[in-house]
Design a protein around this motif. Structure first.
Motif, mmCIF file in Angstrom:
data_model
loop_
_atom_site.group_PDB
_atom_site.id
_atom_site.type_symbol
_atom_site.label_atom_id
_atom_site.label_comp_id
_atom_site.label_asym_id
_atom_site.label_seq_id
_atom_site.Cartn_x
_atom_site.Cartn_y
_atom_site.Cartn_z
ATOM 1 N N GLU A 1 0.638 -1.046 -0.096
ATOM 2 C CA GLU A 1 -0.015 0.206 0.122
ATOM 3 C C GLU A 1 0.838 1.182 -0.125
ATOM 4 O O GLU A 1 0.466 2.253 -0.561
ATOM 5 N N ARG A 2 2.138 1.138 0.588
ATOM 6 C CA ARG A 2 2.831 2.114 0.420
ATOM 7 C C ARG A 2 4.430 1.693 0.160
ATOM 8 O O ARG A 2 4.779 0.625 0.652
ATOM 9 N N ASN B 1 -3.220 -3.201 6.776
ATOM 10 C CA ASN B 1 -4.173 -4.345 6.026
ATOM 11 C C ASN B 1 -3.825 -5.539 6.110
ATOM 12 O O ASN B 1 -2.881 -6.199 5.390
#
Lengths: 196, 196, 196, 196
Positions: D68-69, D134
């Motif tokens: 996600e990053r 997540n």
């Protein structure tokens, strides 16, 4: 200019410079495992330059994420920065082959200095463009540790000091460069990897 | 065609041509610092060709930002333009190694001429495609100084003049080319870096 | 898979294969202008292979624009196709250096055949994937002239015929390949440059 | 960091590493068709390394689709992974030239091991970052067969076993590596090619 396209073009040039350095890592002419050891000095220089480009790319990535437009002036300073960087494979090959000689190490130091100067001019131009549209981003760019390191009296002072040390012990050029790069890699603004 | 993919493919080819020229910048075989000076003429030729490609890319970037579609015809003219540009590394290496010889300088001039012609045909094809959909953009493309320079009688006249001068003083080829490139870099339409 | 990323990776590999062929275009060792003429045969072979890759990319671009997903099977067939294409620089260099010899020309013919076969398998796999989701696109893919040319009995028949001709006149290999490529470049489906 | 830009930069470096290996595929100096047979061993090694990079890219593509990053830590581990991979062209050239010698094969095994370790560290860092945002994606990443293969005791155990076998029969290094790569290519999570 189209920022995404300028970034993609820049990234392609940087990726190629980074990778063609491996072409100087000559395949040993002998099947003896000791033959690979002769490549040790070049491998060291290659490693330093690999870190060099990775630090450069990291900061370029953050700086361009702040930029709101790429003016013609910024484009040409970016080209100048790429030109300075394109001298790195030769400087690396020469400095890696003759770690104990002054000439090659001074040339590496010179390329590092040219790269630093062009990077600084590029940063200043982007910051000046931002002054007109987004002073908060301009301030964040000027807060970047690499910007403050390259801008002040520190870079010429340090380059001079390294030049003196290299005169007495040439391999110190790559060792000190590596230390500086590690320092620059560690000291980044906290939000530098939070751009999206 | 998918404009973004054609642009990305073009940019990759241009970036590689620009960067592999550095492979001709031979690592000196000696640790003497004077050894790097022998690379001076090539470094000069490399610098001229680096500016060459940067000017080309800048104009290609603007021209493609105007294009609304990439027709098959435009695709093939773009390939022809890339082919002409792919001769640049050899021309640069040869012209840089023998700055005082006529043959290599004429070959460089020939590559510059071929590149100019293919670029012109590409521009004309894009402008013609635009005539059908957006006459304002077509007019802006035809207003580009590089387009007007390449289209008229100026390019053949100037190439002939350079050919005569090169006969008497070969290094003038790269010097005049550089002047032209600087001229083209300076004279661009005001909105050329405002595309997004 | 992420289609854009697979396309970008493929394009980078294709662009590099296309451009490193120029490294075989050796800088003449002499300043005589006649020295460049010795590079003529290679320049011809390089031109043929440049057109080769441009035709391949054009069709790959259209085919991928039709694909709705890149399955693992398609990914590996794409890798196989890139591998076959990566043999092209060597085949080009060898065939260009010995235009009159049978061995190098047969090797070029073999690489062309391998590339054709892997391209065909890739096309079939994408068409089969499309059968499950979009039969209209699958039909359009199967309508591509290059697909029909490569699929039928024509490719093996023609390759055999070329092999016989090459036995008597080796340079015909590149000449016939060029004719085929020009034929493929001209015969494309009308919508092949209308994808966006 | 901007995930798309890091991916594009990574892909460019990977594509270049993959493709410059072909530069070691030397053009035969003779027009005899048998001359190409001398390149057989290198062609085999090149094929193995081509599959190597294709497997690596496939898994990197899936792993980055989950991320996600891209934190600074992940960026630097990615650079380390690229550095390990950049040693592959030399290892391939050396191992391919001396298939029967222990030294080159052990060097190839070492590069494979370094690459595996850096890949594992990169995977762990991405999974750890995902734990915070997540956990479902973090679990999917840890389910990847390559992750489980590289993480456990299997990699060091197997590398040791291969090292013993190579001592008695050097060419087994590339053969066993190829088997492992084929195993990794086949065993992937079912959704690995369903990211978009």
């Amino acid at each position: 200019m189209n920022k995404a396209r300028v970034e993609a073009f820049t990234d392609a040039v940087v990726a190629i410079i980074m990778t063609i350095m491996v072409l100087e890592f000559k395949t040993p002419e002998s099947p003896q495992w000791t033959a690979i050891l002769h490549e040790g000095p070049y491998l060291f220089a290659f490693g330093v330059s690999f870190v060099f480009i990775a630090v450069a790319w990291y900061n370029h990535h953050y700086m361009f994420s702040l930029a709101e437009r790429i003016s013609k002036r910024v484009y040409w300073l970016n080209i100048g920065w790429l030109f300075a960087m394109s001298l790195l494979p030769v400087a690396t090959a020469w400095a890696g082959r003759y770690l104990q000689a002054r000439g090659p190490e001074y040339f590496y130091l010179l390329v590092f200095f040219l790269w630093s100067k062009t990077y600084l001019y590029l940063s200043v131009a982007i910051a000046n463009d931002l002054d007109a549209t987004n002073t908060e981003k301009a301030a964040r760019l000027r807060q970047m540790p690499i910007f403050r390191f390259l801008r002040g009296w520190r870079l010429p002072a340090e380059t001079t000091a390294v030049a003196v040390i290299v005169y007495f012990y040439p391999p110190s050029c790559l060792l000190i460069t590596l230390s500086e790069l590690v320092y620059m890699a560690i000291h980044t603004t906290p939000d530098s990897d939070r751009v999206s």
